[in-house]
Design an enzyme around this catalytic site. Structure first.
Site, PDB file in Angstrom:
ATOM      1  N   HIS A 149       0.536  -1.544  -0.086  1.00  0.00           N
ATOM      2  CA  HIS A 149       0.015   0.254   0.122  1.00  0.00           C
ATOM      3  C   HIS A 149       0.892   1.119   0.096  1.00  0.00           C
ATOM      4  O   HIS A 149       0.475   1.966   0.561  1.00  0.00           O
ATOM      5  CB  HIS A 149      -1.351   0.138   1.290  1.00  0.00           C
ATOM      6  CG  HIS A 149      -2.268  -0.733   1.589  1.00  0.00           C
ATOM      7  ND1 HIS A 149      -3.330  -1.123   0.774  1.00  0.00           N
ATOM      8  CD2 HIS A 149      -1.431  -2.432   1.864  1.00  0.00           C
ATOM      9  CE1 HIS A 149      -3.661  -1.905   0.834  1.00  0.00           C
ATOM     10  NE2 HIS A 149      -3.145  -2.474   1.641  1.00  0.00           N
ATOM     11  N   LYS A 179      -8.182  13.691   4.656  1.00  0.00           N
ATOM     12  CA  LYS A 179      -6.699  12.536   4.830  1.00  0.00           C
ATOM     13  C   LYS A 179      -5.954  12.830   5.541  1.00  0.00           C
ATOM     14  O   LYS A 179      -5.644  13.700   6.479  1.00  0.00           O
ATOM     15  CB  LYS A 179      -6.093  12.596   3.334  1.00  0.00           C
ATOM     16  CG  LYS A 179      -5.076  13.363   2.823  1.00  0.00           C
ATOM     17  CD  LYS A 179      -4.518  14.085   1.737  1.00  0.00           C
ATOM     18  CE  LYS A 179      -5.695  14.257   0.412  1.00  0.00           C
ATOM     19  NZ  LYS A 179      -5.947  12.575  -0.225  1.00  0.00           N
ATOM     20  N   ARG A 180      -5.347  12.084   5.858  1.00  0.00           N
ATOM     21  CA  ARG A 180      -4.577  11.689   6.955  1.00  0.00           C
ATOM     22  C   ARG A 180      -3.107  12.427   7.002  1.00  0.00           C
ATOM     23  O   ARG A 180      -2.544  13.365   5.842  1.00  0.00           O
ATOM     24  CB  ARG A 180      -3.599   9.906   7.523  1.00  0.00           C
ATOM     25  CG  ARG A 180      -3.942   9.348   7.822  1.00  0.00           C
ATOM     26  CD  ARG A 180      -3.070   8.478   7.761  1.00  0.00           C
ATOM     27  NE  ARG A 180      -2.290   7.806   6.527  1.00  0.00           N
ATOM     28  CZ  ARG A 180      -2.163   7.582   5.866  1.00  0.00           C
ATOM     29  NH1 ARG A 180      -0.484   7.019   7.127  1.00  0.00           N
ATOM     30  NH2 ARG A 180      -1.164   6.698   5.059  1.00  0.00           N
ATOM     31  N   LYS A 240       1.136  14.587   1.795  1.00  0.00           N
ATOM     32  CA  LYS A 240       0.276  14.239   1.011  1.00  0.00           C
ATOM     33  C   LYS A 240      -0.614  16.089   1.544  1.00  0.00           C
ATOM     34  O   LYS A 240      -1.513  16.524   0.800  1.00  0.00           O
ATOM     35  CB  LYS A 240      -0.865  14.578   1.963  1.00  0.00           C
ATOM     36  CG  LYS A 240      -0.555  12.688   2.156  1.00  0.00           C
ATOM     37  CD  LYS A 240      -2.366  11.894   2.786  1.00  0.00           C
ATOM     38  CE  LYS A 240      -2.007  10.503   2.819  1.00  0.00           C
ATOM     39  NZ  LYS A 240      -2.635   9.697   2.009  1.00  0.00           N
ATOM     40  N   THR A 268      -7.690   7.202  -1.627  1.00  0.00           N
ATOM     41  CA  THR A 268      -9.426   6.413  -2.075  1.00  0.00           C
ATOM     42  C   THR A 268     -10.374   7.550  -1.498  1.00  0.00           C
ATOM     43  O   THR A 268     -10.816   7.172  -1.945  1.00  0.00           O
ATOM     44  CB  THR A 268      -9.698   4.764  -1.475  1.00  0.00           C
ATOM     45  OG1 THR A 268      -9.176   5.284   0.320  1.00  0.00           O
ATOM     46  CG2 THR A 268      -9.610   3.782  -1.543  1.00  0.00           C
ATOM     47  N   LYS A 311     -14.085   8.334  -2.929  1.00  0.00           N
ATOM     48  CA  LYS A 311     -15.447   8.993  -2.361  1.00  0.00           C
ATOM     49  C   LYS A 311     -16.323   9.813  -2.757  1.00  0.00           C
ATOM     50  O   LYS A 311     -17.130  10.313  -2.688  1.00  0.00           O
ATOM     51  CB  LYS A 311     -14.829   8.698  -0.995  1.00  0.00           C
ATOM     52  CG  LYS A 311     -14.495   7.330  -0.433  1.00  0.00           C
ATOM     53  CD  LYS A 311     -13.654   7.532   1.366  1.00  0.00           C
ATOM     54  CE  LYS A 311     -13.413   6.367   1.314  1.00  0.00           C
ATOM     55  NZ  LYS A 311     -11.892   6.186   2.884  1.00  0.00           N
TER      56      LYS A 311
HETATM   57  C1  B1H Z   1      -1.889   3.276   3.198  1.00  0.00           C
HETATM   58  C2  B1H Z   1      -0.438   2.360   4.883  1.00  0.00           C
HETATM   59  C3  B1H Z   1       0.587   2.564   6.396  1.00  0.00           C
HETATM   60  N1  B1H Z   1      -0.620   2.961   2.707  1.00  0.00           N
HETATM   61  C4  B1H Z   1       2.066   1.912   8.048  1.00  0.00           C
HETATM   62  N2  B1H Z   1       0.439   2.671   3.612  1.00  0.00           N
HETATM   63  C5  B1H Z   1       0.996   1.951   8.697  1.00  0.00           C
HETATM   64  C6  B1H Z   1       1.543   2.132   6.242  1.00  0.00           C
HETATM   65  O1  B1H Z   1       0.179   1.767  10.860  1.00  0.00           O
HETATM   66  N3  B1H Z   1       1.339   2.007  10.065  1.00  0.00           N
HETATM   67  O2  B1H Z   1       2.954   1.676  10.034  1.00  0.00           O
HETATM   68  C7  B1H Z   1      -0.494   2.811   8.523  1.00  0.00           C
HETATM   69  C8  B1H Z   1      -0.950   3.030   6.971  1.00  0.00           C
HETATM   70  N4  B1H Z   1      -1.055   3.428   4.317  1.00  0.00           N
HETATM   71  C9  B1H Z   1      -3.050   4.138   2.170  1.00  0.00           C
HETATM   72  O3  B1H Z   1      -3.297   2.953   1.894  1.00  0.00           O
HETATM   73  C10 B1H Z   1      -1.840   4.560   1.035  1.00  0.00           C
HETATM   74  O4  B1H Z   1      -1.162   6.412   1.821  1.00  0.00           O
HETATM   75  C11 B1H Z   1      -3.022   5.116   0.673  1.00  0.00           C
HETATM   76  O5  B1H Z   1      -2.719   6.037  -0.993  1.00  0.00           O
HETATM   77  C12 B1H Z   1      -3.685   4.091  -0.326  1.00  0.00           C
HETATM   78  O6  B1H Z   1      -4.928   4.735  -1.150  1.00  0.00           O
HETATM   79  C13 B1H Z   1      -4.954   3.363   1.158  1.00  0.00           C
HETATM   80  C14 B1H Z   1      -5.066   2.148   0.381  1.00  0.00           C
HETATM   81  O7  B1H Z   1      -4.748   1.505  -0.216  1.00  0.00           O
END
Ligand code: B1H
Length: 789
Positions: A328, A520-521, A526, A628, A632
């Site tokens: 991701h 978004k986060r 971003k 995503t 939405k």
């Molecule tokens: C996304 C994360 C993520 N990608 C590490 N990676 C985390 C990585 O707890 N952690 O350490 C938590 C989250 N989240 C998101 O995934 C992407 O940034 C988006 O671009 C994508 O749409 C989404 C779903 O695929």
């Protein structure tokens, strides 16, 4: 649905929820029997993060309960009582929920697995205060049903010893800590089907044998209990801060706890139906959501080799047919690694298994790239150095049968970049499954007004299960009556937002203003900062030329930042400071309003998406895997301003150039500029007066009550280094916004494009996503349970 005389809304909600849940439980039992009778392959979706959102309305809808107009009022009140489960951060967690809901809608046998934290992620607004965690306790969630009878025991620590296997590949683990894992089931009903799937949320509980009997006998009751119950802390808090060794250790424990609970259950269920292991890959598939659940492959090897005495090669042949791995991210720092010393201490047997997997894997590498010693080091599962680490992404790539990125550009960047050599070795492993979002959650439930209008125009609500049918709206996009009704619904949604904003943040909005949403986060890549610079530019224009003809605009920022992530929290702080200053300035009244909406959640997203005229998707190109939120918002008819990144590219291809306003550097140019040493952010500052004025306003204290120290570190950082090229993209961005403002003034054409965005958003349904996962990777047969609800 009948309930006995409730006393309070909360009680009424709980009663109704419990009734609904029990009905779902019955259907779930029937679903399981049907799936079992069909001998269906089952996919287990493993994710450390889940954001299922509010459940009441979704579940009533799934049960087909008709809610009449009075029931609607009643429901409105009950719905507001529900606190959604805060078990995740952002897109990755919500994607999990969309995938699970779509799988149930498509009658696919899919089980989710997650962690049942006591304290979730709710984090209150303005970050100066440090954020707040809100309890989400077991008793407060009527949607789950604990299954203590399915308890399993998870081990940690200790040592390993010889098990009499001459190859040395099978060994015995003698752990020194045992923790029980108890699953709670949350039901996932499909839409317009009787299938009800489930998510298993695993919670840590004291292992009965963990009480020190000697201490108890000696009367040291409190100490004995305290020590024994320590283990329960594994699932106490979501997302421990990883900046300390202690936090990292807890995180690793959580990850292993989840995969061990899930895999033990999976293997035990399999053994109920089969005596040989041959059928295992045909019966079981497992999807790993990011690297956080990679240990599942090692756990399966341990269960097969050590506990069930399957030979190594056979066990490996089985394991490598079972797992799919979804990536991701593109950020190198998000590709997890674990220090070997920590792995040795917590999971000594797993560390040995990883070494063995690596040994055999590197032999393959040597054959594939003869004489290339560098390749061995680059691909190894172990990263050498002062503190050697296990590369979880490499482990997942080696173990999985299929690896997917989440948008076309994402997979391309991965296979040309971080995973290039793996893609050379195993080109057939790599694919793309573009993300999607649930049209039930984000259109049908979030936007009842627009849904009713769409139903009326399309002569039914088939689009809810088949979002491609939204396309039938396209030929009507120019219809004046539809346009007027469309605008009326969108305006009503903005009024609804306005009321909530007034009540919650005390800011009154103009429902006729362009509603510009960035939800978004908070993360540097971003680029909330780029949006902030645009807002300050608009403010400066109003201040320098009060009579200037500006289209009224409301800018909403919503999002959370990880507690330990300083740049994210600083950006939140800046945004709320800008909001306070602008909203207090009479010159801006009715023209520019800025809101930082705290406590971002799925529910907040459902409030914002139907009200947004403009969707902000402005990450530096090459950084956002997919996004995503872009889907939405577009599904609800928003125009999009976007960089050439992630799924924005797909969005533009499908929705069209009028609805997706692109600007700025593409991934290749951005990457070049970031790496060739030529980038000098301050030259942009010097040559662009509007940019200079915006930066100066921030650093001179305009938004911090004259305090020129508060935000100058932030300004200095982007002037000096600017790793996410904010300065380089500023002018293109502001110009794009000016063009969007012109487009907004042409009401009919804007509305037409808005209707087309919804009409063409069918592709971004998570039903399509799940179909692709199934056709390319899972290969499940749908099972429709034929039973009475
Ligand atoms: C996304 C994360 C993520 N990608 C590490 N990676 C985390 C990585 O707890 N952690 O350490 C938590 C989250 N989240 C998101 O995934 C992407 O940034 C988006 O671009 C994508 O749409 C989404 C779903 O695929």
């Amino acid at each position: 649905m009948t309930t006995t005389e409730p006393q309070t809304t909360t009680e009424a909600y709980r009663q109704l929820a419990t009734t609904v849940r029990d009905r779902l439980a019955d259907r779930h039992t029937q679903t399981l029997s049907a799936q079992r009778a069909a001998g269906a392959r089952v996919l287990h979706y493993l994710s450390t993060e889940h954001l299922p959102g509010r459940q009441l309305e979704q579940n009533l809808l799934a049960l087909g309960e008709e809610v009449g107009p009075t029931g609607r009022d009643h429901l409105e009140a009950l719905r507001e009582v529900e606190v959604e489960a805060p078990l995740g951060n952002g897109g990755l967690a919500r994607l999990t929920a969309c995938v699970l809901e779509s799988a149930a809608t498509l009658d696919l046998p899919v089980v989710g697995h997650g962690l049942r934290y006591d304290f979730g992620t709710f984090q209150q607004g303005v970050p100066a205060a440090g954020g707040e965690r809100r309890e989400w306790s077991l008793t407060a969630n009527p949607w789950e049903l604990e299954a203590p009878q399915d308890r399993v025991t998870v081990a940690f620590g200790g040592r390993t010893e010889d098990a009499g296997d001459p190859t040395g590949l099978r060994r015995r683990w003698v752990p020194d800590e045992l923790v029980d894992a108890i699953p709670s089931t949350m039901f996932v009903p499909g839409s317009a089907t009787t299938t009800v799937n489930a998510v298993r949320f695993w919670r840590a509980a004291t292992h009965p044998g963990a009480l020190d009997q000697e201490r108890l006998a000696a009367g040291e009751y409190a100490e004995a209990v305290r020590e024994a119950t320590q283990a329960e802390n594994i699932t106490r808090v979501y997302y421990p801060d990883e900046s300390s060794d202690h936090g990292r250790e807890l995180r690793l424990k959580q990850q292993y706890f989840l995969v061990s609970g899930a895999l033990q259950e999976i293997v035990a269920r399999y053994r109920e139906d089969f005596t040989s292991w041959t059928a295992f890959p045909g019966a079981v598939a497992v999807q790993l959501n990011e690297t956080h659940t990679t240990l599942a492959a090692v756990e399966l090897m341990r269960l097969l080799v050590d506990e069930h005495r399957v030979g190594w090669d056979r066990a490996w042949a089985i394991t490598t047919k079972v797992f799919g791995f979804t990536v991701h991210t593109l950020l190198p720092e998000a590709l997890q690694t674990w220090p070997i010393w920590l792995m040795h201490r917590l999971l000594p047997r797993h560390m040995e298994i990883i070494y063995s997997i690596n040994y055999f894997f590197l032999q393959d590498v040597a054959v594939r790239f003869p004489g290339d010693i560098g390749k061995l080091g680059a691909l190894s599962l172990i990263q050498e150095g002062a503190e050697p680490q296990v590369r979880m992404a490499h482990l997942a790539l080696v173990s999985a049968t299929a690896v997917n990125g989440v948008a076309e550009q994402h997979t391309r960047l991965l296979t040309n970049g971080a995973f290039r050599s793996f893609a050379t070795m195993w080109p057939q492993k790599f694919r793309t499954v573009t993300n999607g979002v649930s049209p039930r959650r984000f259109l049908r439930l979030a936007n009842p007004g627009l849904s009713a209008l769409v139903d009326e125009r399309l002569g039914g609500s088939d689009w809810v299960q088949d979002a491609d049918r939204l396309a039938a709206l396209a030929p009507m996009a120019g219809d004046a009556d539809l346009q007027e009704a469309w605008r009326a619904v969108r305006r009503a949604n903005k009024v609804r937002l306005q009321e909530r904003m007034l009540a919650e943040v005390g800011v009154s909005l103009n429902p006729d203003a362009l509603c510009d949403v960035m939800m978004k986060r908070f993360h540097e890549y971003k680029r909330q900062l780029l949006k902030a610079l645009h807002v300050v530019t608009l403010y400066n224009r109003i201040r320098s030329e009060p009579s200037r003809d500006l289209a009224p605009r409301t800018v909403v920022f919503a999002g959370r930042a990880a507690p330990g992530y300083y740049p994210g929290r600083q950006a939140m702080r800046l945004v709320s400071a800008i909001a306070a200053t602008i909203n207090a300035d009479a010159a801006c009244e009715d023209r520019l309003r800025v809101v930082y909406l705290p406590d971002y959640s799925v529910t907040r997203g459902e409030l914002l998406a139907p009200a947004a005229d403009l969707s902000e998707q402005i990450a530096l190109a090459g950084m956002e895997a997919s996004g995503t939120g872009n889907m939405k918002l577009a599904m609800n008819g928003a125009h999009t301003v976007a960089t050439r990144d992630g799924a924005n590219i797909d969005l533009r291809r499908r929705i069209g150039v009028d609805g997706v306003h692109m600007f700025g550097l593409d991934a290749a140019r951005a990457n070049l500029l970031r790496t060739n040493g030529a980038y000098q952010p301050h030259t942009f500052y010097e040559s662009d007066p509007e940019l200079r004025e915006a930066m100066d306003a921030i650093s001179s204290g305009v938004f911090s009550g004259g305090d020129d120290d508060l935000f100058s570190p932030l300004v200095d950082r982007i002037l000096g280094w600017d790793p996410f090229l904010t300065m380089a993209d500023y002018r293109a961005y502001v110009d794009a916004q000016d063009r969007i403002e012109q487009a907004w003034r042409d009401v009919d054409s804007w509305t037409r494009t808005s209707i087309l965005a919804t009409a063409r958003s069918g592709y971004f349904s998570s039903d399509r996503t799940v179909r692709e996962y199934n056709n390319q990777i899972w290969r499940l047969r749908p099972v429709s349970p034929q039973h009475e609800g």
